[in-house]
Design a protein around this motif. Structure first.
Motif, PDB file in Angstrom:
ATOM      1  N   LYS A   2      49.679  31.331  31.924  1.00  0.00           N
ATOM      2  CA  LYS A   2      48.301  31.446  32.392  1.00  0.00           C
ATOM      3  C   LYS A   2      48.200  32.520  33.475  1.00  0.00           C
ATOM      4  CE  LYS A   2      47.952  27.039  33.356  1.00  0.00           C
ATOM      5  NZ  LYS A   2      47.394  25.733  33.800  1.00  0.00           N
ATOM      6  N   LYS A   3      47.022  33.114  33.565  1.00  0.00           N
ATOM      7  CA  LYS A   3      46.768  34.105  34.599  1.00  0.00           C
ATOM      8  C   LYS A   3      46.882  33.459  35.971  1.00  0.00           C
ATOM      9  CE  LYS A   3      43.095  37.085  36.427  1.00  0.00           C
ATOM     10  NZ  LYS A   3      43.970  38.197  36.794  1.00  0.00           N
ATOM     11  N   ILE A   4      47.517  34.148  36.895  1.00  0.00           N
ATOM     12  CA  ILE A   4      47.621  33.677  38.280  1.00  0.00           C
ATOM     13  C   ILE A   4      46.894  34.671  39.176  1.00  0.00           C
ATOM     14  CG2 ILE A   4      49.173  33.121  40.188  1.00  0.00           C
ATOM     15  CD1 ILE A   4      51.256  32.315  38.145  1.00  0.00           C
ATOM     16  N   ALA A  40      40.441  44.348  51.040  1.00  0.00           N
ATOM     17  CA  ALA A  40      41.036  43.492  50.008  1.00  0.00           C
ATOM     18  C   ALA A  40      40.581  43.917  48.614  1.00  0.00           C
ATOM     19  CB  ALA A  40      40.672  42.033  50.266  1.00  0.00           C
ATOM     20  N   ASP A  41      39.309  44.226  48.473  1.00  0.00           N
ATOM     21  CA  ASP A  41      38.773  44.672  47.186  1.00  0.00           C
ATOM     22  C   ASP A  41      39.402  45.995  46.766  1.00  0.00           C
ATOM     23  OD1 ASP A  41      36.804  44.546  44.982  1.00  0.00           O
ATOM     24  OD2 ASP A  41      35.891  46.265  45.984  1.00  0.00           O
ATOM     25  N   GLU A  42      39.503  46.917  47.696  1.00  0.00           N
ATOM     26  CA  GLU A  42      40.084  48.231  47.396  1.00  0.00           C
ATOM     27  C   GLU A  42      41.549  48.123  46.989  1.00  0.00           C
ATOM     28  OE1 GLU A  42      39.335  50.238  51.035  1.00  0.00           O
ATOM     29  OE2 GLU A  42      37.230  50.725  50.544  1.00  0.00           O
ATOM     30  N   LEU A  43      42.251  47.123  47.531  1.00  0.00           N
ATOM     31  CA  LEU A  43      43.680  46.953  47.244  1.00  0.00           C
ATOM     32  C   LEU A  43      43.945  46.091  46.016  1.00  0.00           C
ATOM     33  CD1 LEU A  43      45.019  46.438  50.883  1.00  0.00           C
ATOM     34  CD2 LEU A  43      45.325  48.463  49.439  1.00  0.00           C
ATOM     35  N   GLY A  44      42.894  45.598  45.381  1.00  0.00           N
ATOM     36  CA  GLY A  44      43.063  44.834  44.155  1.00  0.00           C
ATOM     37  C   GLY A  44      43.275  43.339  44.334  1.00  0.00           C
ATOM     38  N   ILE A  45      43.050  42.820  45.549  1.00  0.00           N
ATOM     39  CA  ILE A  45      43.088  41.369  45.742  1.00  0.00           C
ATOM     40  C   ILE A  45      41.972  40.751  44.909  1.00  0.00           C
ATOM     41  CG2 ILE A  45      42.844  39.512  47.424  1.00  0.00           C
ATOM     42  CD1 ILE A  45      45.431  41.123  47.679  1.00  0.00           C
ATOM     43  N   GLU A  46      42.234  39.610  44.299  1.00  0.00           N
ATOM     44  CA  GLU A  46      41.317  39.094  43.278  1.00  0.00           C
ATOM     45  C   GLU A  46      40.225  38.156  43.798  1.00  0.00           C
ATOM     46  OE1 GLU A  46      44.203  38.771  39.466  1.00  0.00           O
ATOM     47  OE2 GLU A  46      45.062  38.229  41.407  1.00  0.00           O
ATOM     48  N   VAL A  47      40.468  37.502  44.941  1.00  0.00           N
ATOM     49  CA  VAL A  47      39.509  36.523  45.456  1.00  0.00           C
ATOM     50  C   VAL A  47      39.471  36.615  46.976  1.00  0.00           C
ATOM     51  CG1 VAL A  47      38.746  34.110  45.377  1.00  0.00           C
ATOM     52  CG2 VAL A  47      40.364  34.953  43.655  1.00  0.00           C
ATOM     53  N   THR A 310      47.790  28.245  39.840  1.00  0.00           N
ATOM     54  CA  THR A 310      47.156  29.352  39.124  1.00  0.00           C
ATOM     55  C   THR A 310      46.380  30.250  40.081  1.00  0.00           C
ATOM     56  OG1 THR A 310      45.196  28.001  38.652  1.00  0.00           O
ATOM     57  CG2 THR A 310      46.951  28.023  36.990  1.00  0.00           C
ATOM     58  N   ARG A 311      46.273  29.822  41.346  1.00  0.00           N
ATOM     59  CA  ARG A 311      45.631  30.651  42.366  1.00  0.00           C
ATOM     60  C   ARG A 311      46.326  30.403  43.703  1.00  0.00           C
ATOM     61  NH1 ARG A 311      39.142  30.882  43.287  1.00  0.00           N
ATOM     62  NH2 ARG A 311      39.339  32.147  41.384  1.00  0.00           N
ATOM     63  N   PHE A 312      46.664  31.481  44.398  1.00  0.00           N
ATOM     64  CA  PHE A 312      47.250  31.363  45.735  1.00  0.00           C
ATOM     65  C   PHE A 312      46.335  32.075  46.716  1.00  0.00           C
ATOM     66  CE2 PHE A 312      49.715  32.819  49.332  1.00  0.00           C
ATOM     67  CZ  PHE A 312      50.348  31.638  49.723  1.00  0.00           C
ATOM     68  N   MET A 313      45.933  31.354  47.769  1.00  0.00           N
ATOM     69  CA  MET A 313      45.039  31.905  48.785  1.00  0.00           C
ATOM     70  C   MET A 313      45.782  32.002  50.114  1.00  0.00           C
ATOM     71  SD  MET A 313      42.062  32.459  47.311  1.00  0.00           S
ATOM     72  CE  MET A 313      40.702  32.372  48.486  1.00  0.00           C
ATOM     73  N   ALA A 314      45.941  33.208  50.606  1.00  0.00           N
ATOM     74  CA  ALA A 314      46.595  33.449  51.887  1.00  0.00           C
ATOM     75  C   ALA A 314      45.550  33.451  52.994  1.00  0.00           C
ATOM     76  CB  ALA A 314      47.333  34.788  51.859  1.00  0.00           C
ATOM     77  N   HIS A 315      45.676  32.512  53.923  1.00  0.00           N
ATOM     78  CA  HIS A 315      44.766  32.423  55.070  1.00  0.00           C
ATOM     79  C   HIS A 315      45.379  33.271  56.186  1.00  0.00           C
ATOM     80  CE1 HIS A 315      42.042  29.550  57.608  1.00  0.00           C
ATOM     81  NE2 HIS A 315      42.071  30.766  58.108  1.00  0.00           N
ATOM     82  N   SER A 316      44.937  34.532  56.277  1.00  0.00           N
ATOM     83  CA  SER A 316      45.603  35.495  57.152  1.00  0.00           C
ATOM     84  C   SER A 316      44.886  35.751  58.461  1.00  0.00           C
ATOM     85  CB  SER A 316      45.770  36.833  56.409  1.00  0.00           C
ATOM     86  OG  SER A 316      46.667  36.695  55.341  1.00  0.00           O
ATOM     87  N   SER A 317      43.588  35.696  58.466  1.00  0.00           N
ATOM     88  CA  SER A 317      42.811  36.044  59.656  1.00  0.00           C
ATOM     89  C   SER A 317      42.523  34.771  60.433  1.00  0.00           C
ATOM     90  CB  SER A 317      41.514  36.744  59.237  1.00  0.00           C
ATOM     91  OG  SER A 317      40.754  37.080  60.376  1.00  0.00           O
ATOM     92  N   MET A 318      43.370  34.478  61.420  1.00  0.00           N
ATOM     93  CA  MET A 318      43.298  33.196  62.123  1.00  0.00           C
ATOM     94  C   MET A 318      43.255  33.403  63.628  1.00  0.00           C
ATOM     95  SD  MET A 318      46.148  31.123  59.951  1.00  0.00           S
ATOM     96  CE  MET A 318      47.178  32.581  59.807  1.00  0.00           C
ATOM     97  N   GLY A 346      57.618  36.061  36.627  1.00  0.00           N
ATOM     98  CA  GLY A 346      57.559  36.504  35.239  1.00  0.00           C
ATOM     99  C   GLY A 346      56.206  36.856  34.696  1.00  0.00           C
ATOM    100  N   ILE A 347      55.306  37.372  35.565  1.00  0.00           N
ATOM    101  CA  ILE A 347      54.024  37.846  35.068  1.00  0.00           C
ATOM    102  C   ILE A 347      53.855  39.308  35.432  1.00  0.00           C
ATOM    103  CG2 ILE A 347      52.914  35.599  35.192  1.00  0.00           C
ATOM    104  CD1 ILE A 347      51.563  36.451  37.751  1.00  0.00           C
ATOM    105  N   ARG A 348      53.086  40.023  34.631  1.00  0.00           N
ATOM    106  CA  ARG A 348      52.900  41.454  34.854  1.00  0.00           C
ATOM    107  C   ARG A 348      51.744  41.709  35.815  1.00  0.00           C
ATOM    108  NH1 ARG A 348      53.572  43.916  28.688  1.00  0.00           N
ATOM    109  NH2 ARG A 348      55.699  43.204  28.386  1.00  0.00           N
TER     110      ARG A 348
END
Length: 348
Positions: A2-4, A40-47, A310-318, A346-348
């Motif tokens: 599945k897509k991650i 984040a958008d410019e770097l290709g982050i998805e959410v 299937t989704r990982f969210m990094a909480h970076s701005s704290m 193992g995902i592209r």
């Protein structure tokens, strides 16, 4: 496989205003926040997710307003709340506002619904905390009904009924993805699974391995209620800050993190955070992903092995972490951490 998806989120923490009644600190923090989302958008982050709070130490009380601003300056990134405190909100307005964000963004809006970890919104909007559970359950039911159908008939005990009324505008594809946010309560896992909703788990302390039974309960209940393995979506959220030097970024981050955790924990009876506790949380078994690219990659891969997210969210701005450190962490996350994690699992 599945897509991650790999995302970022924030509560838009800020230093309280130095001039009473003025929005100087909030103005600066929201400008920085929009820069964070755009990068984040410019770097290709998805959410990208934004939390809702009603306190002097957070800049965003209306995530949809900021998400709408972000929608206008981004192209591809999904935009979600993290979370919408649905218990003290109105489901009709919640859907309408997110539908508007969806239309501005061209179909990129999502809702992460939760009960929230703070209670300030209840007295602020006139809700009784004794109805804490009932409010969330009924309002989630109504939100999902609105999301499914243009015209709604609904009744409950916490608000007046709706009789065959339309809710407008509609999202671009009619429905908006809705996730249920949880902190580890088994009832939350069962609720999300029975409603066939994706689950987002926040791991902000202790050891991630402690949450394996919680995720297993969600998966088991979801399968028993007709969700296929292919349809199942599990999200994990950790506190993350990445630097080129492991010890240097830990030294830079610790004072800000300790102040934030002590501030939040003061009303909850937590002991002040020590450097020893911080280092345990940074260790291989701990939940805190602060350090070098290699350290963060290893910990995300470990959590994928535990949970199959299937989704990982990094909480970076704290807390009051400098904007420059957050932006640098975002670059390392997008350019180095995410590609390495994808290769390892193992995902592209």
């Amino acid at each position: 496989m599945k897509k991650i998806e790999f995302g970022l989120m924030t509560f838009a923490d800020m230093a309280p205003e130095t001039v009473p009644g003025k929005g100087i600190s909030a103005h600066r923090r929201i400008q920085h926040l929009l820069e964070e989302i755009k990068l984040a958008d410019e770097l290709g982050i998805e959410v990208f997710g934004i939390g809702e709070h009603h306190r002097e130490d957070y800049a965003v009380s209306s995530p949809t307003t900021v998400l709408a601003a972000a929608a206008a300056v981004t192209k591809n990134i999904k935009l979600t709340s993290a979370v919408t405190v649905l218990s003290s909100d109105d489901p009709v307005r919640t859907y309408q506002q997110f539908a508007t964000v969806d239309l501005i963004s061209g179909g990129r809006a999502e809702i992460m619904a939760g009960r929230g970890s703070f209670i300030e919104s209840f007295p602020l909007f006139g809700y009784d905390l004794s109805n804490y559970n009932e409010l969330f359950e009924e309002k989630l039911e109504l939100l999902l009904a609105i999301n499914r159908s243009e015209r709604v008939s609904w009744s409950g005990s916490q608000r007046k009924p709706i009789s065959n009324l339309g809710v407008y505008p509609r999202a671009l594809d009619g429905q908006i993805p809705v996730w249920l946010a949880a902190g580890g309560t088994p009832a939350s896992a069962v609720r999300a699974a029975k409603l066939k909703l994706p689950l987002m788990l926040a791991i902000i302390g202790g050891m991630p391995s402690n949450f394996i039974p919680f995720i297993n309960l969600y998966k088991k209940t979801a399968w028993e209620n007709g969700t296929s393995a292919e349809e199942l979506q599990v999200g994990i959220n950790n506190h993350v800050l990445i630097g080129e030097d492991d010890e240097a970024i830990a030294d830079a981050f610790f004072p800000h993190y300790a102040r934030m955790m002590d501030r939040v924990g003061k009303d909850r009876g937590w002991q002040p955070m020590t450097r020893q506790q911080f280092e345990f949380m940074r260790s291989e078994r701990g939940s805190l992903m602060v350090g070098s690219v290699e350290k963060v990659v290893n910990k995300i891969v470990m959590e994928h092995e535990m949970f199959g997210f299937t989704r990982f969210m990094a909480h970076s701005s704290m807390g009051t972490v400098p904007h420059e450190l957050v932006q640098k962490s975002t670059e390392l996350y997008a350019k180095e951490v995410v590609p390495q994690v994808k290769r390892r699992i193992g995902i592209r």
